[in-house]
Design a protein around this motif. Structure first.
Motif, PDB file in Angstrom:
ATOM      1  N   PHE A 208      14.746  65.218  42.043  1.00 24.50           N
ATOM      2  CA  PHE A 208      15.115  65.901  41.137  1.00 24.50           C
ATOM      3  C   PHE A 208      15.456  65.278  39.900  1.00 24.50           C
ATOM      4  CE2 PHE A 208      15.235  68.708  44.239  1.00 24.50           C
ATOM      5  CZ  PHE A 208      14.929  69.885  43.958  1.00 24.50           C
ATOM      6  N   ILE A 209      15.147  65.407  38.541  1.00 29.02           N
ATOM      7  CA  ILE A 209      15.473  64.549  37.406  1.00 29.02           C
ATOM      8  C   ILE A 209      16.870  65.444  36.800  1.00 29.02           C
ATOM      9  CG2 ILE A 209      15.157  64.265  34.729  1.00 29.02           C
ATOM     10  CD1 ILE A 209      12.148  63.597  35.719  1.00 29.02           C
ATOM     11  N   GLU A 218      22.568  69.477  34.055  1.00 33.83           N
ATOM     12  CA  GLU A 218      21.450  69.914  34.308  1.00 33.83           C
ATOM     13  C   GLU A 218      20.469  69.349  35.164  1.00 33.83           C
ATOM     14  OE1 GLU A 218      19.713  71.900  30.154  1.00 33.83           O
ATOM     15  OE2 GLU A 218      20.567  69.821  29.788  1.00 33.83           O
ATOM     16  N   ILE A 219      19.777  70.207  36.296  1.00 33.29           N
ATOM     17  CA  ILE A 219      19.164  69.396  37.183  1.00 33.29           C
ATOM     18  C   ILE A 219      17.554  70.163  37.044  1.00 33.29           C
ATOM     19  CG2 ILE A 219      18.588  69.116  39.676  1.00 33.29           C
ATOM     20  CD1 ILE A 219      21.725  69.403  40.191  1.00 33.29           C
ATOM     21  N   PHE A 220      16.638  69.337  36.833  1.00 34.31           N
ATOM     22  CA  PHE A 220      15.265  69.813  36.697  1.00 34.31           C
ATOM     23  C   PHE A 220      14.367  69.545  37.826  1.00 34.31           C
ATOM     24  CE2 PHE A 220      17.267  68.639  32.696  1.00 34.31           C
ATOM     25  CZ  PHE A 220      16.932  69.831  31.753  1.00 34.31           C
ATOM     26  N   GLN A 221      13.249  70.399  38.046  1.00 35.12           N
ATOM     27  CA  GLN A 221      12.039  70.044  38.937  1.00 35.12           C
ATOM     28  C   GLN A 221      11.406  68.925  38.468  1.00 35.12           C
ATOM     29  OE1 GLN A 221      11.635  71.540  41.610  1.00 35.12           O
ATOM     30  NE2 GLN A 221      12.156  73.866  41.387  1.00 35.12           N
ATOM     31  N   VAL A 222      10.746  68.159  39.214  1.00 33.38           N
ATOM     32  CA  VAL A 222       9.987  67.091  38.655  1.00 33.38           C
ATOM     33  C   VAL A 222       8.566  67.379  38.677  1.00 33.38           C
ATOM     34  CG1 VAL A 222      11.418  65.269  39.485  1.00 33.38           C
ATOM     35  CG2 VAL A 222       9.552  65.898  40.887  1.00 33.38           C
ATOM     36  N   ARG A 239      13.786  73.647  34.123  1.00 29.78           N
ATOM     37  CA  ARG A 239      15.102  73.488  34.741  1.00 29.78           C
ATOM     38  C   ARG A 239      15.502  74.257  36.030  1.00 29.78           C
ATOM     39  NH1 ARG A 239      19.994  74.523  30.603  1.00 29.78           N
ATOM     40  NH2 ARG A 239      19.776  76.953  31.282  1.00 29.78           N
ATOM     41  N   ARG A 240      16.030  73.568  36.881  1.00 35.37           N
ATOM     42  CA  ARG A 240      16.335  74.474  38.097  1.00 35.37           C
ATOM     43  C   ARG A 240      17.827  75.147  38.144  1.00 35.37           C
ATOM     44  NH1 ARG A 240      13.734  77.625  41.954  1.00 35.37           N
ATOM     45  NH2 ARG A 240      14.480  77.105  44.079  1.00 35.37           N
ATOM     46  N   TRP A 241      18.739  74.160  37.751  1.00 32.54           N
ATOM     47  CA  TRP A 241      20.078  74.628  37.824  1.00 32.54           C
ATOM     48  C   TRP A 241      20.775  74.124  36.480  1.00 32.54           C
ATOM     49  CZ3 TRP A 241      17.959  72.237  42.551  1.00 32.54           C
ATOM     50  CH2 TRP A 241      17.963  73.127  43.458  1.00 32.54           C
TER      51      TRP A 241
END
Length: 246
Positions: A208-209, A218-222, A239-241
């Motif tokens: 995750f980026i 912020e945690i994003f899908q790649v 954005r996942r979280w």
């Protein structure tokens, strides 16, 4: 009387300098400057040294051994004294690293073709027996950068409290029990300089980026932009979280 006071003071200063020259560098040394910079909540890539320079040294003067980790690979060399607190490490080929034990808890590694001068601090805690080279730096970084309690503001598990532990364990995170920050190497290359982490459960996970801004994470899908036969090239997707530190 004034001269009588100055002479003992000068002698004390000189003896202090002399003691530094006899400091045994044996032990674990970590790049505390990187950890302190990261702890401010900035981008991890901004805090990391350029050119994948060492993040940790393990030195053994009696065995003339030196090992280092730059976050993705381990190197070994021969440690030799040069006198007056100076040491040199000969690595593979003709590469050398020159060091100075400034004090019992500070080690300077001189600038060379690989990069600028670095300052290392002796590990304040006791390293675990047979700890892999680089693991002490990693634990210290994880504790300073990810430590504390976080709350999931948006995303799966909203409202839950999460703890990123220094040993890589995750507590309270939905569907995951471990994480690992990308420090250097292929994972950094594949994300084009963006910060990334690996999140897993039962040894099954995905990259995750992430973007860190102070107490916000912020945690994003790649999204992989590369072709099937190319090295993955990730960019941030949905954005996942969104987490905030308490």
């Amino acid at each position: 009387m004034r001269h009588a006071l100055v002479l003992p003071l000068l002698a004390a200063l000189l003896s202090g300098c002399a003691s530094h020259s006899n400091v045994d560098p044996s032990g674990v040394w970590i790049n505390q400057q990187v950890i302190d910079a990261a702890a401010k909540g900035i981008s991890l890539r901004q805090a990391m040294p350029k050119n994948d320079q060492p993040l940790e040294w393990q030195l053994n003067s009696k065995a003339n051994q030196a090992s280092f980790s730059n976050g993705f690979e381990v190197g070994k060399g021969n440690l030799q004294p040069l006198g007056k607190g100076k040491w040199t490490v000969t690595l593979s080929g003709s590469l050398t690293e020159d060091m100075t034990t400034v004090s019992d808890d500070e080690l300077e590694v001189e600038a060379n073709k690989a990069g600028p001068k670095q300052v290392f601090n002796r590990l304040k805690t006791t390293a675990e027996p047979n700890a892999p080279v680089g693991s002490s730096f990693e634990r210290a970084l994880y504790g300073a950068y990810m430590g504390g309690e976080w709350t999931i503001v948006e995303g799966p598990g909203q409202g839950s409290n999460v703890r990123f532990l220094a040993d890589g364990q995750l507590a309270g995170f939905p569907g995951a029990d471990r994480y690992a920050l990308c420090l250097a190497g292929d994972c950094a290359t594949m994300t084009g300089g963006q910060d990334s982490m690996w999140i897993e459960r039962n040894k099954q996970g995905a990259p995750f980026i992430f973007k860190r801004d102070g107490k916000q994470l912020e945690i994003f899908q790649v999204v992989n932009q590369a072709q099937a036969d190319e090295m993955p090239q990730f960019k941030a997707g949905e954005r996942r979280w969104l987490l905030k530190k308490q």
